[in-house]
Design a protein around this motif. Structure first.
Motif, PDB file in Angstrom:
ATOM      1  N   GLN A   1      46.056  42.730  54.377  1.00 29.84           N
ATOM      2  CA  GLN A   1      46.320  41.635  55.297  1.00 29.84           C
ATOM      3  C   GLN A   1      45.440  40.439  54.943  1.00 29.84           C
ATOM      4  O   GLN A   1      45.871  39.290  54.989  1.00 29.84           O
ATOM      5  CB  GLN A   1      46.091  42.080  56.751  1.00 29.84           C
ATOM      6  N   ARG A   2      44.187  40.722  54.550  1.00 33.52           N
ATOM      7  CA  ARG A   2      43.304  39.625  54.161  1.00 33.52           C
ATOM      8  C   ARG A   2      43.770  38.977  52.864  1.00 33.52           C
ATOM      9  O   ARG A   2      43.650  37.765  52.695  1.00 33.52           O
ATOM     10  CB  ARG A   2      41.867  40.125  54.062  1.00 33.52           C
ATOM     11  N   VAL A   3      44.325  39.788  51.957  1.00 35.57           N
ATOM     12  CA  VAL A   3      44.888  39.229  50.721  1.00 35.57           C
ATOM     13  C   VAL A   3      46.021  38.264  51.067  1.00 35.57           C
ATOM     14  O   VAL A   3      46.113  37.155  50.529  1.00 35.57           O
ATOM     15  CB  VAL A   3      45.401  40.349  49.787  1.00 35.57           C
ATOM     16  N   LEU A   4      46.879  38.686  52.009  1.00 32.51           N
ATOM     17  CA  LEU A   4      48.007  37.843  52.416  1.00 32.51           C
ATOM     18  C   LEU A   4      47.530  36.538  53.043  1.00 32.51           C
ATOM     19  O   LEU A   4      48.120  35.478  52.818  1.00 32.51           O
ATOM     20  CB  LEU A   4      48.883  38.600  53.423  1.00 32.51           C
ATOM     21  N   ILE A   5      46.463  36.622  53.808  1.00 36.29           N
ATOM     22  CA  ILE A   5      45.910  35.403  54.408  1.00 36.29           C
ATOM     23  C   ILE A   5      45.371  34.496  53.296  1.00 36.29           C
ATOM     24  O   ILE A   5      45.574  33.280  53.321  1.00 36.29           O
ATOM     25  CB  ILE A   5      44.832  35.748  55.463  1.00 36.29           C
ATOM     26  N   ALA A   6      44.734  35.115  52.302  1.00 35.76           N
ATOM     27  CA  ALA A   6      44.241  34.338  51.163  1.00 35.76           C
ATOM     28  C   ALA A   6      45.398  33.632  50.451  1.00 35.76           C
ATOM     29  O   ALA A   6      45.297  32.460  50.087  1.00 35.76           O
ATOM     30  CB  ALA A   6      43.484  35.241  50.189  1.00 35.76           C
ATOM     31  N   VAL A   7      46.522  34.335  50.265  1.00 39.97           N
ATOM     32  CA  VAL A   7      47.703  33.727  49.637  1.00 39.97           C
ATOM     33  C   VAL A   7      48.201  32.562  50.491  1.00 39.97           C
ATOM     34  O   VAL A   7      48.505  31.480  49.987  1.00 39.97           O
ATOM     35  CB  VAL A   7      48.837  34.771  49.456  1.00 39.97           C
ATOM     36  N   ALA A   8      48.229  32.807  51.820  1.00 39.86           N
ATOM     37  CA  ALA A   8      48.792  31.796  52.723  1.00 39.86           C
ATOM     38  C   ALA A   8      47.972  30.508  52.719  1.00 39.86           C
ATOM     39  O   ALA A   8      48.529  29.424  52.874  1.00 39.86           O
ATOM     40  CB  ALA A   8      48.894  32.352  54.141  1.00 39.86           C
ATOM     41  N   ILE A   9      46.658  30.619  52.554  1.00 44.10           N
ATOM     42  CA  ILE A   9      45.843  29.399  52.587  1.00 44.10           C
ATOM     43  C   ILE A   9      45.540  28.860  51.183  1.00 44.10           C
ATOM     44  O   ILE A   9      44.860  27.853  51.038  1.00 44.10           O
ATOM     45  CB  ILE A   9      44.514  29.619  53.355  1.00 44.10           C
ATOM     46  N   ALA A  10      46.094  29.535  50.165  1.00 46.93           N
ATOM     47  CA  ALA A  10      45.763  29.197  48.775  1.00 46.93           C
ATOM     48  C   ALA A  10      46.069  27.745  48.435  1.00 46.93           C
ATOM     49  O   ALA A  10      45.295  27.075  47.768  1.00 46.93           O
ATOM     50  CB  ALA A  10      46.508  30.119  47.813  1.00 46.93           C
ATOM     51  N   ALA A  11      47.207  27.248  48.893  1.00 49.97           N
ATOM     52  CA  ALA A  11      47.614  25.899  48.502  1.00 49.97           C
ATOM     53  C   ALA A  11      47.201  24.860  49.547  1.00 49.97           C
ATOM     54  O   ALA A  11      47.719  23.752  49.570  1.00 49.97           O
ATOM     55  CB  ALA A  11      49.124  25.866  48.270  1.00 49.97           C
ATOM     56  N   GLY A  12      46.270  25.255  50.433  1.00 50.38           N
ATOM     57  CA  GLY A  12      45.748  24.309  51.418  1.00 50.38           C
ATOM     58  C   GLY A  12      46.794  23.754  52.366  1.00 50.38           C
ATOM     59  O   GLY A  12      46.965  22.539  52.476  1.00 50.38           O
ATOM     60  N   PRO A  13      47.532  24.644  53.051  1.00 48.87           N
ATOM     61  CA  PRO A  13      48.593  24.167  53.943  1.00 48.87           C
ATOM     62  C   PRO A  13      48.018  23.425  55.154  1.00 48.87           C
ATOM     63  O   PRO A  13      46.847  23.568  55.471  1.00 48.87           O
ATOM     64  CB  PRO A  13      49.270  25.462  54.383  1.00 48.87           C
ATOM     65  N   ARG A  14      48.869  22.649  55.810  1.00 53.40           N
ATOM     66  CA  ARG A  14      48.446  21.945  57.021  1.00 53.40           C
ATOM     67  C   ARG A  14      48.815  22.752  58.263  1.00 53.40           C
ATOM     68  O   ARG A  14      48.291  22.532  59.333  1.00 53.40           O
ATOM     69  CB  ARG A  14      49.100  20.568  57.073  1.00 53.40           C
TER      70      ARG A  14
END
Lengths: 293, 316
Positions: B204-217
């Protein structure tokens, strides 16, 4: 391995006590090891725990704390390297497959896992799944059909689901069928490993209510979960596992309301409530610093 | 044809970068915080990064409406929570905002605006640019979103490389940094592991890392911490709070745990059978609920939650 480790911990006190107050489950000095000989590690070490008739004991701890290993050791699915497990007065520590089957037929212990698809045969309808344990024990077809319906009602499911396969049920319905299947043989003890963790709020509460009704009927429950709220909601007593050891056991109100061990404090204070924020990083780090390395 | 999607690709992205660079100075963040809103232009109210206006979702096959009008506005740095039982339309609403409604569902009314642009009629290629870089999401079941046969680090690096145009080596390094930022203990090791070697909480933490990888707003967190251990959940809640403050990340939080919503969100929507039955500030909805369904949810939470044994005095 030498035999004398089998006697580790105090001797079971099953002989002198009254059958009425005799614990349904008595775990003494339980030790489970795993891994190759060189790098053997303890999954459980010196765990002692007893569950009285009609009592609900919650076991909390994090991933890797040994919660599920404890459940599996009690159910004979992993072998203890030391200590003993006594179920309803019978020492099952050294039981083989045949003895376990006999024990299950006697309806002493049943289990429910997080994923109901693991405890339900995907090819059996709800009716067949619930009826199978009864037919195996020689209960007549008519009586089996009657009891299956009675237990379906007990988990608040309707009879129109009897013909369905597990895959045709919702997650909440499926878990209730798994609970009903654990109940049909009227066990004295049910081990539940993360039974509500995959469910949404409404289904979680529904399962917890069903478990409360069971407890009121005198069934003993061991409720294992990483979700402190669910455990607080249902357990009479709570045992806290940290790296394979029980670090605190006590009344639910005490363990949650006034945790003594730093690990219990860390767990309880890490969870937000409706009215309070969890401990901040500094406080969590301070509690962590108090833990044994 | 549509100039707005062109803007999404070029102008807005550039403006975003400039804005984010500005937010990095502590002064700007401080000013925004004292103004009582997310980072925004000093004049006027902050413009929403996500706006749902009376969004209705229908089932094309069945010809019936499933979600009967959801409205919410997310400004930079704000957080909105959605609570309600499964089947109430929470997840469909999130998916509508991400443009990933599964067939046969479709938006039948209202509008969704991301960064001021209506998403109706957006070309798939534009969506690809938008997802990850502007809006991203974490769902409950992490294992099904990762490729089982590719190392975790490589999967994150792929996102970084595609979305931010970094070199392979830089993307690998960034992947390890991201894994560290989600409080994984040994990020280098995790980076070299396959999904099956990790626990649910780690995935789940990996997925969160993926989700914030591109610096979303905007980050949509749909039961993102439900399966996590309570101490890990605390780390993730801290991380999300940090991102809100530091980068102005706006959150949509879907959770069955009212305490998590109370902890993270400024505003709460309570949904039942596709209807928003109550909406307001988290304080009002969770502490002075008006609708009977909200009251029921809170009563159940208090009966089967830590509140049963914990009083505010003891916590103090």
């Amino acid at each position: 391995m030498s035999n004398d480790t089998a006697g580790f911990g105090p001797a079971p006190e099953t002989t002198g006590s009254e059958p009425a107050t005799r614990p349904v489950l008595e775990v003494r000095g339980l030790e489970v090891r795993y891994g190759p000989r060189r790098r053997r590690r303890h999954a459980l070490r010196g765990v002692s725990l007893s569950v009285a008739p009609g009592e609900t004991v919650g076991i909390i701890g994090e991933t890797g704390s040994g919660k599920s290993t404890l459940a599996r050791a009690v159910l004979g699915l992993v072998r203890a390297s030391a200590g003993s497990v006594v179920l309803d007065g019978e020492d099952v520590t050294a039981h083989g497959g045949r003895q376990w089957r006999a024990l299950r037929r006697r309806g002493v212990v049943q289990y429910v896992f997080q994923d109901p698809l693991r405890s339900l045969d995907p090819d059996l309808t709800v009716e067949a799944s619930l009826g199978e344990p009864l037919l195996v024990r020689g209960v007549s077809r008519a009586e089996t059909a009657r009891r299956v319906r009675a237990f379906l009602a007990r988990v608040h499911l309707t009879e129109d689901l009897l013909g369905r396969l597990p895959g045709e049920l919702s997650g909440g319905q499926r878990q209730r069928v798994a609970v009903a299947r654990a109940l049909v043989t009227e066990p004295r003890l049910v081990i539940l490993d993360e039974p509500v963790s995959a469910l949404d709020a409404a289904n979680r509460v529904q399962i917890l209510r069903i478990l409360e009704e069971l407890r009121d009927d005198g069934v003993s429950l061991v409720f294992i979960s990483h979700d402190l709220g669910s455990v607080a909601g249902i357990a009479d007593r709570i045992a806290v596992l940290y790296r394979g050891e029980l670090v605190e056991t006590g009344a639910a109100r005490e363990v949650i309301g006034r945790p003594r061990h730093p690990y219990t404090r860390l767990l309880v204070r890490s969870a937000p409530t409706l009215r309070s924020a969890p401990a901040d990083r500094a406080e969590r780090a301070a509690l962590r610093a108090l833990l044994p390395a | 044809m549509p100039p707005l999607s062109e803007k999404l690709l070029t102008g807005t992205a550039k403006a975003e970068r400039a804005e984010r660079a500005q937010e990095k100075t502590p002064k700007a963040t401080e000013a925004a915080r004292t103004a009582g809103a997310g980072p925004a232009s000093p004049s006027g109210p902050p413009s929403p990064v996500l706006a749902l206006r009376d969004v209705r979702i229908g089932d094309r096959a069945g010809g019936r409406e499933i979600v009967h009008g959801v409205s919410l506005t997310l400004t930079p740095g704000s957080a909105v929570g959605i609570v309600g039982e499964s089947g109430s339309g929470k997840t469909l609403t999130c998916r509508a905002a991400l443009g990933i409604l599964p067939a046969p569902f479709e938006v039948t009314g209202g509008s969704v605006e991301i960064d001021g642009h209506d998403i109706a009629g957006l070309f798939p290629a534009r969506w690809t640019d938008l997802r990850g870089a502007t809006i991203s999401a974490v769902f409950q079941d992490p294992a099904s979103y990762l490729n089982p046969s590719i190392r975790v680090g490589a999967q994150i690096a792929e996102v970084v490389r595609v979305k931010q145009g970094r070199s392979r080596r830089a993307a690998r390094r960034r992947a390890v940094e991201l894994l560290r930022s989600v409080q994984l203990r040994d990020p280098e090791l995790v980076s070299s592991q396959y999904p099956h070697e990790l626990s649910g909480g780690m995935l789940q933490r990996v997925l969160i890392a993926v989700a914030i990888a591109a610096g979303p707003r905007i980050l949509i967190a749909d039961e993102a911490t439900t399966a996590l251990d309570v101490t890990v959940q605390a780390e993730i809640l801290d991380l999300l709070a940090d991102l809100r403050e530091r980068t102005g990340l706006a959150l949509v939080v879907v959770s069955h745990d009212l305490a998590v919503v109370a902890q993270l969100c400024d505003e709460v929507l309570v949904m039942r059978h596709g209807e928003v039955v109550e909406q307001g500030s988290a304080e009002d909805v969770l502490h002075h609920p008006r609708h009977e369904y909200t009251r029921l949810l809170i009563a159940e939470h208090e009966q089967y939650g830590l509140e049963k044994f914990r009083t505010p005095e003891e916590d103090a």
